[in-house]
Design a protein around this motif. Structure first.
Motif, PDB file in Angstrom:
ATOM      1  N   TYR A  60     -74.761  -2.914  -2.814  1.00  9.23           N
ATOM      2  CA  TYR A  60     -74.696  -4.193  -2.184  1.00  9.23           C
ATOM      3  C   TYR A  60     -73.336  -4.641  -2.264  1.00  9.23           C
ATOM      4  CZ  TYR A  60     -75.092  -9.353  -2.544  1.00  9.23           C
ATOM      5  OH  TYR A  60     -75.242 -10.595  -2.212  1.00  9.23           O
ATOM      6  N   GLN A  61     -72.289  -4.131  -2.831  1.00 10.71           N
ATOM      7  CA  GLN A  61     -71.070  -4.465  -2.539  1.00 10.71           C
ATOM      8  C   GLN A  61     -70.287  -3.796  -1.287  1.00 10.71           C
ATOM      9  OE1 GLN A  61     -72.105  -3.608  -5.487  1.00 10.71           O
ATOM     10  NE2 GLN A  61     -71.804  -5.093  -6.787  1.00 10.71           N
ATOM     11  N   ARG A  62     -71.043  -2.710  -1.207  1.00 14.79           N
ATOM     12  CA  ARG A  62     -70.276  -1.990   0.043  1.00 14.79           C
ATOM     13  C   ARG A  62     -70.851  -2.436   1.151  1.00 14.79           C
ATOM     14  NH1 ARG A  62     -67.613   2.830   0.801  1.00 14.79           N
ATOM     15  NH2 ARG A  62     -67.797   3.293  -1.242  1.00 14.79           N
ATOM     16  N   TYR A  63     -72.261  -2.707   1.212  1.00 11.10           N
ATOM     17  CA  TYR A  63     -72.940  -3.297   2.428  1.00 11.10           C
ATOM     18  C   TYR A  63     -72.342  -4.795   2.675  1.00 11.10           C
ATOM     19  CZ  TYR A  63     -76.448  -5.444   5.420  1.00 11.10           C
ATOM     20  OH  TYR A  63     -77.279  -6.000   6.319  1.00 11.10           O
ATOM     21  N   LEU A  64     -71.936  -5.556   1.792  1.00 11.72           N
ATOM     22  CA  LEU A  64     -71.530  -6.845   1.876  1.00 11.72           C
ATOM     23  C   LEU A  64     -70.086  -6.835   2.531  1.00 11.72           C
ATOM     24  CD1 LEU A  64     -71.878  -9.910   1.571  1.00 11.72           C
ATOM     25  CD2 LEU A  64     -70.708  -9.535  -0.768  1.00 11.72           C
ATOM     26  N   LEU A  65     -69.333  -5.674   2.173  1.00 10.03           N
ATOM     27  CA  LEU A  65     -67.832  -5.580   2.822  1.00 10.03           C
ATOM     28  C   LEU A  65     -68.110  -5.140   4.309  1.00 10.03           C
ATOM     29  CD1 LEU A  65     -65.997  -3.733  -0.122  1.00 10.03           C
ATOM     30  CD2 LEU A  65     -65.166  -6.028   1.107  1.00 10.03           C
ATOM     31  N   ARG A  66     -69.033  -4.330   4.559  1.00 11.99           N
ATOM     32  CA  ARG A  66     -69.395  -3.621   5.957  1.00 11.99           C
ATOM     33  C   ARG A  66     -69.765  -4.737   6.685  1.00 11.99           C
ATOM     34  NH1 ARG A  66     -73.491  -1.194   8.497  1.00 11.99           N
ATOM     35  NH2 ARG A  66     -74.678  -0.906   6.633  1.00 11.99           N
ATOM     36  N   VAL A  67     -70.566  -5.762   6.364  1.00 12.37           N
ATOM     37  CA  VAL A  67     -71.102  -6.842   6.980  1.00 12.37           C
ATOM     38  C   VAL A  67     -69.850  -7.851   7.327  1.00 12.37           C
ATOM     39  CG1 VAL A  67     -72.250  -8.979   7.060  1.00 12.37           C
ATOM     40  CG2 VAL A  67     -73.552  -6.783   6.231  1.00 12.37           C
ATOM     41  N   ALA A  68     -69.011  -8.079   6.293  1.00 19.49           N
ATOM     42  CA  ALA A  68     -67.872  -8.821   6.655  1.00 19.49           C
ATOM     43  C   ALA A  68     -67.057  -8.352   7.684  1.00 19.49           C
ATOM     44  CB  ALA A  68     -67.023  -8.904   5.352  1.00 19.49           C
ATOM     45  N   ALA A  69     -66.863  -7.057   7.735  1.00 22.16           N
ATOM     46  CA  ALA A  69     -65.907  -6.193   8.734  1.00 22.16           C
ATOM     47  C   ALA A  69     -66.380  -6.448  10.030  1.00 22.16           C
ATOM     48  CB  ALA A  69     -65.721  -4.902   8.388  1.00 22.16           C
ATOM     49  N   SER A  70     -67.962  -6.031  10.124  1.00 21.66           N
ATOM     50  CA  SER A  70     -68.531  -6.166  11.504  1.00 21.66           C
ATOM     51  C   SER A  70     -68.503  -7.710  12.056  1.00 21.66           C
ATOM     52  CB  SER A  70     -70.065  -5.810  11.210  1.00 21.66           C
ATOM     53  OG  SER A  70     -70.817  -6.679  10.577  1.00 21.66           O
ATOM     54  N   ILE A  71     -68.700  -8.749  11.416  1.00 22.10           N
ATOM     55  CA  ILE A  71     -68.506  -9.933  12.233  1.00 22.10           C
ATOM     56  C   ILE A  71     -67.307 -10.183  12.557  1.00 22.10           C
ATOM     57  CG2 ILE A  71     -70.888 -10.810  10.791  1.00 22.10           C
ATOM     58  CD1 ILE A  71     -69.169 -12.508   9.276  1.00 22.10           C
ATOM     59  N   ALA A  72     -66.284  -9.815  11.733  1.00 19.61           N
ATOM     60  CA  ALA A  72     -64.650 -10.097  11.791  1.00 19.61           C
ATOM     61  C   ALA A  72     -64.561  -9.625  13.253  1.00 19.61           C
ATOM     62  CB  ALA A  72     -63.902  -9.590  10.850  1.00 19.61           C
ATOM     63  N   HIS A  73     -65.060  -8.653  13.669  1.00 20.83           N
ATOM     64  CA  HIS A  73     -64.741  -7.518  14.990  1.00 20.83           C
ATOM     65  C   HIS A  73     -65.596  -7.867  16.005  1.00 20.83           C
ATOM     66  CE1 HIS A  73     -62.335  -5.413  11.681  1.00 20.83           C
ATOM     67  NE2 HIS A  73     -61.474  -5.361  12.685  1.00 20.83           N
ATOM     68  N   ASP A  74     -66.805  -8.779  15.704  1.00 27.06           N
ATOM     69  CA  ASP A  74     -67.853  -8.860  16.633  1.00 27.06           C
ATOM     70  C   ASP A  74     -68.667  -7.842  17.094  1.00 27.06           C
ATOM     71  OD1 ASP A  74     -69.476 -10.568  17.958  1.00 27.06           O
ATOM     72  OD2 ASP A  74     -68.265 -10.848  19.644  1.00 27.06           O
ATOM     73  N   ALA A  75     -68.849  -6.910  16.129  1.00 25.49           N
ATOM     74  CA  ALA A  75     -69.515  -5.526  16.205  1.00 25.49           C
ATOM     75  C   ALA A  75     -70.918  -5.548  15.890  1.00 25.49           C
ATOM     76  CB  ALA A  75     -68.875  -4.515  15.459  1.00 25.49           C
ATOM     77  N   PRO A  76     -71.679  -4.849  16.735  1.00 27.03           N
ATOM     78  CA  PRO A  76     -73.180  -4.957  16.398  1.00 27.03           C
ATOM     79  C   PRO A  76     -73.551  -4.337  15.153  1.00 27.03           C
ATOM     80  CG  PRO A  76     -72.791  -3.119  18.110  1.00 27.03           C
ATOM     81  CD  PRO A  76     -71.356  -3.927  17.771  1.00 27.03           C
ATOM     82  N   SER A  77     -74.593  -4.739  14.328  1.00 26.00           N
ATOM     83  CA  SER A  77     -75.030  -4.407  13.124  1.00 26.00           C
ATOM     84  C   SER A  77     -75.727  -2.906  13.584  1.00 26.00           C
ATOM     85  CB  SER A  77     -76.069  -5.129  12.419  1.00 26.00           C
ATOM     86  OG  SER A  77     -77.147  -5.476  13.291  1.00 26.00           O
ATOM     87  N   ARG A  78     -76.097  -2.148  12.458  1.00 23.57           N
ATOM     88  CA  ARG A  78     -76.823  -0.902  12.486  1.00 23.57           C
ATOM     89  C   ARG A  78     -78.443  -1.243  12.548  1.00 23.57           C
ATOM     90  NH1 ARG A  78     -73.712   2.817   8.053  1.00 23.57           N
ATOM     91  NH2 ARG A  78     -71.503   2.397   8.767  1.00 23.57           N
ATOM     92  N   PRO A  79     -78.976  -0.813  13.217  1.00 26.98           N
ATOM     93  CA  PRO A  79     -80.583  -0.937  13.337  1.00 26.98           C
ATOM     94  C   PRO A  79     -81.189  -0.811  12.021  1.00 26.98           C
ATOM     95  CG  PRO A  79     -80.060   0.324  15.274  1.00 26.98           C
ATOM     96  CD  PRO A  79     -78.996   0.293  14.283  1.00 26.98           C
ATOM     97  N   GLU A  80     -80.773   0.030  11.043  1.00 28.56           N
ATOM     98  CA  GLU A  80     -81.188   0.378   9.844  1.00 28.56           C
ATOM     99  C   GLU A  80     -80.927  -0.949   8.850  1.00 28.56           C
ATOM    100  OE1 GLU A  80     -77.688   3.259   9.988  1.00 28.56           O
ATOM    101  OE2 GLU A  80     -79.241   2.472  11.379  1.00 28.56           O
ATOM    102  N   ASP A  81     -79.959  -1.493   9.213  1.00 28.50           N
ATOM    103  CA  ASP A  81     -79.342  -2.884   8.402  1.00 28.50           C
ATOM    104  C   ASP A  81     -80.451  -3.884   8.172  1.00 28.50           C
ATOM    105  OD1 ASP A  81     -77.209  -1.691   8.107  1.00 28.50           O
ATOM    106  OD2 ASP A  81     -75.916  -2.901   9.449  1.00 28.50           O
TER     107      ASP A  81
END
Length: 596
Positions: free
Chosen positions: A386-407
């Motif tokens: 959960y913690q790693r996923y939350l960090l990855r989501v924070a980074a993706s919205i910061a860089h306006d990067a698309p999410s992974r389909p499996e997310d």
């Protein structure tokens, strides 16, 4: 019923004066003189002094006789933790010992605690309205920006409120206030381990539902009522109430959609059970989802934008009718989807339970729902924390990067920020995500299924809490047995496979209601559709909405870009998701106008 916990006696007259409360008759004091609880109504409290100097208080004791009886049997504080874990959806637990307080609400947050610092000491209350009247805080623009995100995860931001300096307890937490007035949230919720077989799980859920509903019926209520939409959840509760020999009236609103057959089902059930059924006009004729007229009531403002704004017209009519008929407990099916339906986190739990069987189920799901198989497989087999996923989501919205389909099958759905927010709003949201991620919150369950179940139940609890706040002038207790912690625990012990079936809707609920509901009632069929109603309301209000939004409070606060929002107000994306995003925008704007 409102209460306020004060750790310092010197504040009593200052606080009471602001609230207009009479101090002396409404005080529950610890023998040492502090801390104490100030409340505007003690008539329904159970208060017990134990031999070890501990004082325990349970507000609304007559509506939660199980907890009240356990408190009454105590002689020392040794079993306080056990009682705290048994709290049901109507309970608070307030413990005073050695100059310290333990303040706790319910898992669903229908009974919730809020707190803030005043003159260096913590004040806590079950009402944000009380604390707002005391502290006069400013609007928290970070919270306001977050409220515009349509798929915002609940758990990381649960401690935030609409007000600077005021906090809410996180999900499954209690508040510790020490003798110096310092406050610290403490996690009490521990998800139960799964492992029960299907039949045992159904028996346990049935027993917990009977206990929750039966307790509410026999809690001194003179009249009972219930929603009867024709859907599985509210109708199941009506079957249960009838099986418990309750006498009650039922209520529903209809849809404009010609494909919504829930009206026919509701009428058939009411006829078969010989229940009075009161039907209100279609939802689109009462909805205020796209109405910008502010609600000036202090209760509505204090709670923040009402998450059920589209149903406000129906609730107004229902509350008036319940008051007229004298119903004191109203049952609703809120929480049923969260406990029994397929949610995105199900597939990882299925994989963990039995990978071979999960492959077959996922293949059928992928074909019937027209989903891509590879992302589904990757999501189901992922072990990302959960913690790693939350960090990855924070980074993706910061860089306006698309999410992974499996997310789509992870701890919470991908987060997509509205395209019409400003740079300021985006920065506030990104910072809030990083703050939440770096605080490393523990998930609410052992896997995404259990986590999402508890998290979404708390969303329904928030709706119920807002009902109580906004309709506080009515003597109505809003009761949702599916959000009761006893029922939630029983469901979480069930195997993940209990949620899926090729022939039955909500198979665990169907098994739970075996012998109570008619045979075949849960066979696969269409679900109720209210999408037509929200589109109809938008078409009716669109022109007025465009004109009124030219003086937008959100634009003035530099959270929304005026040039981007106007075409969306006129013609949102051709899907209910686009319209729901617009509904969140309008809800926030309407609330902010009431504040400003």
């Amino acid at each position: 019923m409102k209460f306020l916990a004060l750790p310092d006696r010197d504040l009593d007259h200052h606080i009471a004066g602001r609230l207009g409360w009479d101090v002396e008759p409404d005080v529950v004091r610890h023998p040492s003189g502090r801390p104490w609880i100030l409340t505007d109504d003690l008539s329904h409290w159970a208060v017990r002094d134990l031999t070890d100097g501990t004082r325990i208080a349970v507000p609304e004791a007559n509506s939660d006789p199980v907890v009240a009886a356990e408190v009454d049997d105590l002689s020392t504080s040794a079993r306080v933790d056990d009682i705290a874990k048994s709290l049901t959806l109507h309970s608070f637990l307030l413990v005073s010992a050695d100059g310290q307080q333990r303040l706790q609400g319910s898992l669903s947050t229908q009974r919730q605690l809020f707190w803030g610092m005043v003159n260096g000491v913590a004040l806590a209350s079950n009402s944000p309205r009380v604390l707002r009247e005391v502290t006069q805080p400013q609007v928290d623009e970070t919270w306001l920006a977050l409220s515009l995100v349509k798929a915002l995860p609940i758990h990381p931001f649960a401690p935030r409120t609409p007000w600077v300096g005021l906090c809410s307890l996180g999900i499954g937490e209690w508040l510790r206030i020490d003798a110096r007035g310092s406050a610290r949230p403490v996690r009490w919720w521990v998800p139960p381990a799964s492992g029960e077989d299907f039949a045992s799980s159904a028996d346990a859920v049935r027993a917990s539902l009977r206990e929750a509903a039966g307790g509410a019926i026999h809690s001194g209520a003179r009249r009972v009522s219930a929603d009867l939409s024709g859907g599985l959840d509210s109708t199941s509760l009506c079957f249960l109430l009838a099986d418990l020999d309750a006498e009650f009236t039922t209520y529903r609103t209809s849809s404009m959609s010609p494909w919504n057959d829930e009206t026919t089902r509701a009428r058939e059930v009411a006829r078969d059970l010989r229940l009075p059924l009161h039907e209100f006009p279609p939802l689109a004729e009462q909805s205020t989802a796209f109405d910008l007229d502010p609600d000036p009531s202090p209760a509505s403002i204090a709670e923040g934008p009402l998450v059920w704004a589209a149903s406000r017209g129906y609730l107004d009519l229902l509350a008036d009718e319940l008051c007229r008929t004298g119903a004191h407990v109203h049952f609703t099916g809120l929480g049923g989807d969260e406990l029994f339906d397929v949610v995105p986190g199900l597939f990882r739990a299925l994989w963990r339970e039995n990978a071979v069987a999960a492959l077959r189920r996922m293949r059928r799901f992928q074909l019937t729902q027209k989903q891509r198989l590879v992302p589904l497989l990757r999501g189901a087999s992922s072990r990302e924390s959960y913690q790693r996923y939350l960090l990855r989501v924070a980074a993706s919205i910061a860089h306006d990067a698309p999410s992974r389909p499996e997310d789509a099958y992870s701890w919470f759905p991908p987060v997509v920020l509205p395209r019409w927010i400003t740079t300021k709003a985006r920065n506030l949201i990104v910072q809030a995500f990083f703050d939440a991620a770096t605080s490393a919150p523990e998930p609410l369950g052992r896997d995404p299924l259990a986590h999402q179940t508890v998290e979404s139940v708390t969303f329904q609890g928030k709706i119920l809490r807002q009902f109580s706040e906004v309709y506080g002038q009515y003597d109505i207790r809003w009761c949702a047995p599916f959000t009761d912690s006893r029922v939630v625990r029983a469901v979480l012990r069930a195997p993940a496979s209990a949620r899926v079936s090729d022939s039955v809707d909500k198979p665990l609920l169907a098994a739970t209601m075996n012998g109570i509901a008619p045979s075949g009632f849960y066979d696969k069929r269409g679900r109720g559709d209210f999408t037509s109603d929200i589109y109809a309301e938008h078409r009716a209000r669109r022109d007025k909405l465009l004109v009124e939004f030219k003086d937008s409070c959100l634009v003035e606060r530099d959270l929304v870009q005026r040039e981007l929002i106007e075409p969306i107000l006129a013609e949102p994306a051709a899907s209910d998701i686009g319209l729901l995003e617009l509904e969140k925008l309008v809800t926030a704007e309407r609330w902010l106008r009431g504040v400003d």
